[in-house]
Scaffold this motif. Structure first.
Motif, PDB file in Angstrom:
ATOM      1  N   CYS A  17      12.565   6.407   0.169  1.00  0.00           N
ATOM      2  CA  CYS A  17      12.178   5.000   0.103  1.00  0.00           C
ATOM      3  C   CYS A  17      11.124   4.729  -0.961  1.00  0.00           C
ATOM      4  CB  CYS A  17      11.635   4.540   1.464  1.00  0.00           C
ATOM      5  SG  CYS A  17      12.891   4.583   2.765  1.00  0.00           S
ATOM      6  N   GLY A  18      10.672   5.720  -1.698  1.00  0.00           N
ATOM      7  CA  GLY A  18       9.669   5.494  -2.726  1.00  0.00           C
ATOM      8  C   GLY A  18       8.580   6.533  -2.657  1.00  0.00           C
ATOM      9  N   VAL A  19       7.517   6.283  -3.390  1.00  0.00           N
ATOM     10  CA  VAL A  19       6.412   7.219  -3.451  1.00  0.00           C
ATOM     11  C   VAL A  19       5.673   7.229  -2.117  1.00  0.00           C
ATOM     12  CG1 VAL A  19       4.239   7.768  -4.603  1.00  0.00           C
ATOM     13  CG2 VAL A  19       6.170   6.887  -5.931  1.00  0.00           C
ATOM     14  N   VAL A  20       5.435   8.416  -1.571  1.00  0.00           N
ATOM     15  CA  VAL A  20       4.681   8.553  -0.334  1.00  0.00           C
ATOM     16  C   VAL A  20       3.206   8.384  -0.653  1.00  0.00           C
ATOM     17  CG1 VAL A  20       4.083  10.088   1.567  1.00  0.00           C
ATOM     18  CG2 VAL A  20       6.424  10.060   0.658  1.00  0.00           C
ATOM     19  N   GLN A  21       2.531   7.499   0.077  1.00  0.00           N
ATOM     20  CA  GLN A  21       1.136   7.186  -0.198  1.00  0.00           C
ATOM     21  C   GLN A  21       0.218   8.221   0.447  1.00  0.00           C
ATOM     22  OE1 GLN A  21      -1.480   3.125  -0.485  1.00  0.00           O
ATOM     23  NE2 GLN A  21      -0.048   3.298   1.190  1.00  0.00           N
ATOM     24  N   SER A  22      -0.874   8.524  -0.220  1.00  0.00           N
ATOM     25  CA  SER A  22      -1.841   9.470   0.311  1.00  0.00           C
ATOM     26  C   SER A  22      -2.552   8.871   1.520  1.00  0.00           C
ATOM     27  CB  SER A  22      -2.875   9.828  -0.752  1.00  0.00           C
ATOM     28  OG  SER A  22      -3.690   8.698  -1.036  1.00  0.00           O
ATOM     29  N   SER A  23      -3.249   9.736   2.264  1.00  0.00           N
ATOM     30  CA  SER A  23      -4.015   9.256   3.410  1.00  0.00           C
ATOM     31  C   SER A  23      -5.067   8.248   2.969  1.00  0.00           C
ATOM     32  CB  SER A  23      -4.689  10.434   4.119  1.00  0.00           C
ATOM     33  OG  SER A  23      -3.725  11.336   4.618  1.00  0.00           O
ATOM     34  N   THR A  24      -5.697   8.481   1.823  1.00  0.00           N
ATOM     35  CA  THR A  24      -6.716   7.558   1.333  1.00  0.00           C
ATOM     36  C   THR A  24      -6.121   6.183   1.047  1.00  0.00           C
ATOM     37  OG1 THR A  24      -8.003   9.355   0.361  1.00  0.00           O
ATOM     38  CG2 THR A  24      -8.420   7.143  -0.481  1.00  0.00           C
ATOM     39  N   GLY A  25      -4.926   6.174   0.441  1.00  0.00           N
ATOM     40  CA  GLY A  25      -4.265   4.898   0.173  1.00  0.00           C
ATOM     41  C   GLY A  25      -3.907   4.163   1.451  1.00  0.00           C
ATOM     42  N   GLU A  26      -3.407   4.901   2.436  1.00  0.00           N
ATOM     43  CA  GLU A  26      -3.053   4.274   3.713  1.00  0.00           C
ATOM     44  C   GLU A  26      -4.296   3.778   4.438  1.00  0.00           C
ATOM     45  OE1 GLU A  26      -0.740   6.967   6.020  1.00  0.00           O
ATOM     46  OE2 GLU A  26       0.883   7.093   4.555  1.00  0.00           O
ATOM     47  N   ALA A  27      -5.387   4.550   4.378  1.00  0.00           N
ATOM     48  CA  ALA A  27      -6.628   4.136   5.018  1.00  0.00           C
ATOM     49  C   ALA A  27      -7.182   2.878   4.350  1.00  0.00           C
ATOM     50  CB  ALA A  27      -7.648   5.274   4.964  1.00  0.00           C
ATOM     51  N   THR A  28      -7.055   2.798   3.021  1.00  0.00           N
ATOM     52  CA  THR A  28      -7.502   1.599   2.304  1.00  0.00           C
ATOM     53  C   THR A  28      -6.681   0.384   2.723  1.00  0.00           C
ATOM     54  OG1 THR A  28      -8.259   2.903   0.413  1.00  0.00           O
ATOM     55  CG2 THR A  28      -7.797   0.571   0.013  1.00  0.00           C
ATOM     56  N   ASP A  29      -5.378   0.578   2.890  1.00  0.00           N
ATOM     57  CA  ASP A  29      -4.534  -0.517   3.366  1.00  0.00           C
ATOM     58  C   ASP A  29      -4.975  -0.981   4.757  1.00  0.00           C
ATOM     59  OD1 ASP A  29      -3.049  -0.526   1.070  1.00  0.00           O
ATOM     60  OD2 ASP A  29      -1.346   0.582   1.905  1.00  0.00           O
ATOM     61  N   ALA A  30      -5.365  -0.026   5.604  1.00  0.00           N
ATOM     62  CA  ALA A  30      -5.830  -0.381   6.950  1.00  0.00           C
ATOM     63  C   ALA A  30      -7.131  -1.169   6.879  1.00  0.00           C
ATOM     64  CB  ALA A  30      -6.019   0.882   7.793  1.00  0.00           C
ATOM     65  N   ALA A  31      -8.033  -0.771   5.963  1.00  0.00           N
ATOM     66  CA  ALA A  31      -9.283  -1.514   5.787  1.00  0.00           C
ATOM     67  C   ALA A  31      -8.997  -2.918   5.275  1.00  0.00           C
ATOM     68  CB  ALA A  31     -10.207  -0.772   4.821  1.00  0.00           C
ATOM     69  N   ARG A  32      -8.025  -3.046   4.376  1.00  0.00           N
ATOM     70  CA  ARG A  32      -7.657  -4.363   3.843  1.00  0.00           C
ATOM     71  C   ARG A  32      -7.069  -5.245   4.951  1.00  0.00           C
ATOM     72  NH1 ARG A  32      -4.864  -2.629   0.195  1.00  0.00           N
ATOM     73  NH2 ARG A  32      -6.414  -2.710  -1.497  1.00  0.00           N
ATOM     74  N   GLU A  33      -6.279  -4.655   5.811  1.00  0.00           N
ATOM     75  CA  GLU A  33      -5.709  -5.418   6.918  1.00  0.00           C
ATOM     76  C   GLU A  33      -6.810  -5.901   7.860  1.00  0.00           C
ATOM     77  OE1 GLU A  33      -3.219  -7.431   9.372  1.00  0.00           O
ATOM     78  OE2 GLU A  33      -2.812  -6.630   7.366  1.00  0.00           O
ATOM     79  N   ALA A  34      -7.846  -5.082   8.057  1.00  0.00           N
ATOM     80  CA  ALA A  34      -8.976  -5.507   8.880  1.00  0.00           C
ATOM     81  C   ALA A  34      -9.678  -6.703   8.248  1.00  0.00           C
ATOM     82  CB  ALA A  34      -9.951  -4.354   9.075  1.00  0.00           C
ATOM     83  N   ALA A  35      -9.830  -6.681   6.917  1.00  0.00           N
ATOM     84  CA  ALA A  35     -10.439  -7.819   6.215  1.00  0.00           C
ATOM     85  C   ALA A  35      -9.543  -9.052   6.297  1.00  0.00           C
ATOM     86  CB  ALA A  35     -10.709  -7.455   4.759  1.00  0.00           C
ATOM     87  N   ARG A  36      -8.244  -8.846   6.270  1.00  0.00           N
ATOM     88  CA  ARG A  36      -7.321  -9.975   6.401  1.00  0.00           C
ATOM     89  C   ARG A  36      -7.473 -10.631   7.781  1.00  0.00           C
ATOM     90  NH1 ARG A  36      -3.060  -7.452   5.240  1.00  0.00           N
ATOM     91  NH2 ARG A  36      -3.002  -7.971   3.017  1.00  0.00           N
ATOM     92  N   ARG A  37      -7.693  -9.825   8.799  1.00  0.00           N
ATOM     93  CA  ARG A  37      -7.897 -10.378  10.140  1.00  0.00           C
ATOM     94  C   ARG A  37      -9.199 -11.167  10.220  1.00  0.00           C
ATOM     95  NH1 ARG A  37      -5.595  -5.340  11.738  1.00  0.00           N
ATOM     96  NH2 ARG A  37      -7.653  -4.447  12.137  1.00  0.00           N
ATOM     97  N   VAL A  38     -10.204 -10.759   9.433  1.00  0.00           N
ATOM     98  CA  VAL A  38     -11.433 -11.557   9.353  1.00  0.00           C
ATOM     99  C   VAL A  38     -11.096 -12.952   8.842  1.00  0.00           C
ATOM    100  CG1 VAL A  38     -13.670 -11.800   8.225  1.00  0.00           C
ATOM    101  CG2 VAL A  38     -12.923  -9.548   9.022  1.00  0.00           C
ATOM    102  N   GLY A  39     -10.282 -13.009   7.787  1.00  0.00           N
ATOM    103  CA  GLY A  39      -9.859 -14.300   7.255  1.00  0.00           C
ATOM    104  C   GLY A  39      -9.132 -15.137   8.293  1.00  0.00           C
TER     105      GLY A  39
END
Length: 244
Positions: A17-39
């Motif tokens: 399905c594409g490039v597998v993202q590193s743990s750091t990339g996935e963790a950053t996405d999770a942090a971004r989703e938390a910020a989106r919930r703040v919005g």
């Protein structure tokens, strides 16, 4: 052959399905989703000052507010809040244990903001999280006093709206308590309420005086949420059915 064996794991990470993202990339996405919930929590059309927005954001679990710019949500571009959130992820292709990151994002709050808008990535300011003075405790709504003082009208009698007004005046209510009285169909409804924050359940007290019955009650929490209409004098006269 040895080189092909070494490249095999890397090829596995880029196929399918594409490039597998590193743990750091996935963790950053999770942090971004938390910020989106703040919005999402801050989203709304009600005008608020920058301090109100910052205080609301700082009250969200796992969120540090590092900077607030702007004066109010309805002034200019609104209010920008720099928040620091965390995210964690584990990808066995890359790491031996879970990776946790701290990231910062700008959340904009204004009437023009879009629902679930992507927060903007920024470098974290080298500052301590902002603190906000707590709001003063709202005045207590005098349920027992109101229940004891409101007139009791016998069956077949007539409710005197003026007497209800006099009863409320005699209670010496805090000026922050809003009162509303309305007569309809031979009954008188009463609303006592304090200003809410536009997000959480509002504090309010309802009463109804009619021939043969005088009632005082607090609507269920779900009815006291913004937009639900529980804290209205109409709900005192004609109560909505309780939620199931």
């Amino acid at each position: 052959m040895r080189r092909l064996l070494l490249l095999a794991p890397l090829l596995l990470l880029t196929v399918g399905c594409g490039v597998v993202q590193s743990s750091t990339g996935e963790a950053t996405d999770a942090a971004r989703e938390a910020a989106r919930r703040v919005g999402e929590r801050l989203y709304g059309q009600r005008p608020r000052t920058a301090e109100e927005v910052g205080r609301s954001a700082s009250g969200i679990d796992g969120v540090d507010v590092l900077r607030v710019t702007g004066t109010s949500t309805d002034d200019g571009d609104g209010v920008d809040v720099v928040v620091r959130t965390s995210g964690s992820a584990y990808n066995s292709w890359f790491d031996l244990e879970e990776v946790t990151v701290l990231r910062c994002f700008v959340v904009r709050v204004s009437p023009k903001s879009e629902w679930r808008a992507d927060p903007r990535d920024v470098d974290c300011p080298d500052v301590a999280p902002l603190t906000f003075a707590p709001l003063p405790e709202p005045p207590r709504l005098p349920a027992e006093e109101l229940r004891a003082k409101l007139p009791r009208v016998p069956e077949g009698g007539r409710v005197d709206e003026a007497e209800v007004h006099r009863t409320l005046a005699a209670l010496g209510l805090d000026p922050a308590i809003r009162t509303e009285v309305k007569a309809e169909g031979g009954r008188v409804g009463v609303l006592l309420s304090v200003k809410g924050d536009g997000f959480d359940a509002q504090d309010c007290l309802l009463a109804r005086v009619g021939p043969g019955t005088t009632e005082v009650w607090v609507p269920p929490r779900i009815q006291r949420m913004p937009g639900e209409g529980g804290c209205t004098v109409g709900n005192a006269l004609n109560p909505a059915p309780p939620p199931h």
